[in-house]
Write a protein that holds these residues in place. Sequence first.
Motif, PDB file in Angstrom:
ATOM      1  N   ILE A 195       0.840  -1.200   0.000  1.00 29.18           N
ATOM      2  CA  ILE A 195       0.000   0.000   0.000  1.00 29.18           C
ATOM      3  C   ILE A 195       0.874   1.249   0.000  1.00 29.18           C
ATOM      4  O   ILE A 195       2.078   1.179   0.245  1.00 29.18           O
ATOM      5  N   ASN A 196       0.246   2.379  -0.274  1.00 26.61           N
ATOM      6  CA  ASN A 196       0.901   3.688  -0.180  1.00 26.61           C
ATOM      7  C   ASN A 196       0.115   4.547   0.793  1.00 26.61           C
ATOM      8  O   ASN A 196      -1.123   4.558   0.759  1.00 26.61           O
ATOM      9  N   ILE A 197       0.838   5.260   1.650  1.00 25.99           N
ATOM     10  CA  ILE A 197       0.227   6.152   2.627  1.00 25.99           C
ATOM     11  C   ILE A 197       0.636   7.569   2.249  1.00 25.99           C
ATOM     12  O   ILE A 197       1.825   7.860   2.124  1.00 25.99           O
ATOM     13  N   ILE A 198      -0.356   8.427   2.046  1.00 28.45           N
ATOM     14  CA  ILE A 198      -0.098   9.793   1.590  1.00 28.45           C
ATOM     15  C   ILE A 198      -0.777  10.767   2.531  1.00 28.45           C
ATOM     16  O   ILE A 198      -1.916  10.564   2.941  1.00 28.45           O
ATOM     17  N   SER A 199      -0.066  11.838   2.856  1.00 25.54           N
ATOM     18  CA  SER A 199      -0.616  12.904   3.690  1.00 25.54           C
ATOM     19  C   SER A 199      -0.482  14.218   2.927  1.00 25.54           C
ATOM     20  O   SER A 199       0.597  14.548   2.437  1.00 25.54           O
ATOM     21  N   ILE A 200      -1.592  14.950   2.819  1.00 26.57           N
ATOM     22  CA  ILE A 200      -1.627  16.220   2.095  1.00 26.57           C
ATOM     23  C   ILE A 200      -1.992  17.337   3.068  1.00 26.57           C
ATOM     24  O   ILE A 200      -3.052  17.286   3.701  1.00 26.57           O
ATOM     25  N   ALA A 201      -1.128  18.338   3.198  1.00 26.43           N
ATOM     26  CA  ALA A 201      -1.450  19.547   3.967  1.00 26.43           C
ATOM     27  C   ALA A 201      -1.984  20.567   2.966  1.00 26.43           C
ATOM     28  O   ALA A 201      -1.371  20.805   1.923  1.00 26.43           O
ATOM     29  N   ILE A 202      -3.134  21.165   3.283  1.00 33.03           N
ATOM     30  CA  ILE A 202      -3.810  22.030   2.317  1.00 33.03           C
ATOM     31  C   ILE A 202      -4.399  23.258   3.011  1.00 33.03           C
ATOM     32  O   ILE A 202      -4.816  23.191   4.161  1.00 33.03           O
ATOM     33  N   ASP A 203      -4.398  24.378   2.316  1.00 33.76           N
ATOM     34  CA  ASP A 203      -5.016  25.621   2.794  1.00 33.76           C
ATOM     35  C   ASP A 203      -5.924  26.097   1.663  1.00 33.76           C
ATOM     36  O   ASP A 203      -5.449  26.649   0.670  1.00 33.76           O
ATOM     37  N   ALA A 204      -7.216  25.825   1.794  1.00 30.22           N
ATOM     38  CA  ALA A 204      -8.163  26.073   0.700  1.00 30.22           C
ATOM     39  C   ALA A 204      -9.546  26.349   1.270  1.00 30.22           C
ATOM     40  O   ALA A 204      -9.795  26.117   2.456  1.00 30.22           O
ATOM     41  N   PRO A 205     -10.476  26.818   0.428  1.00 28.35           N
ATOM     42  CA  PRO A 205     -11.863  26.947   0.885  1.00 28.35           C
ATOM     43  C   PRO A 205     -12.381  25.574   1.331  1.00 28.35           C
ATOM     44  O   PRO A 205     -12.046  24.551   0.727  1.00 28.35           O
TER      45      PRO A 205
END
Length: 90
Positions: free
Chosen positions: A45-55
Amino acid sequence: MDTRVAVISIIVENPAAIEELNHYLHEAGEYIIGRMGIPYREKGINIISIAIDAPQDMISALSGKIGRLNGVSTKTAYSNVITKAEEKTE
């Protein structure tokens, strides 16, 4: 439009979904603060973390699109950090 900081956690169990996942993330690229991907080879498997600043509606829509991909799970955690539209700097 007001923006909110959040983290989208993604687990990819189906490698065939990665191309479409990357397409969605590319579309949201202007809002993404950072991305961390960890291949867990022993489990396949792949584990992905996304930090985001959006509406907030954009974050929800992105998380929903990702979660509908076959073999992909996602959860979103929202911070209480909200930036009002007039506070944004260009």
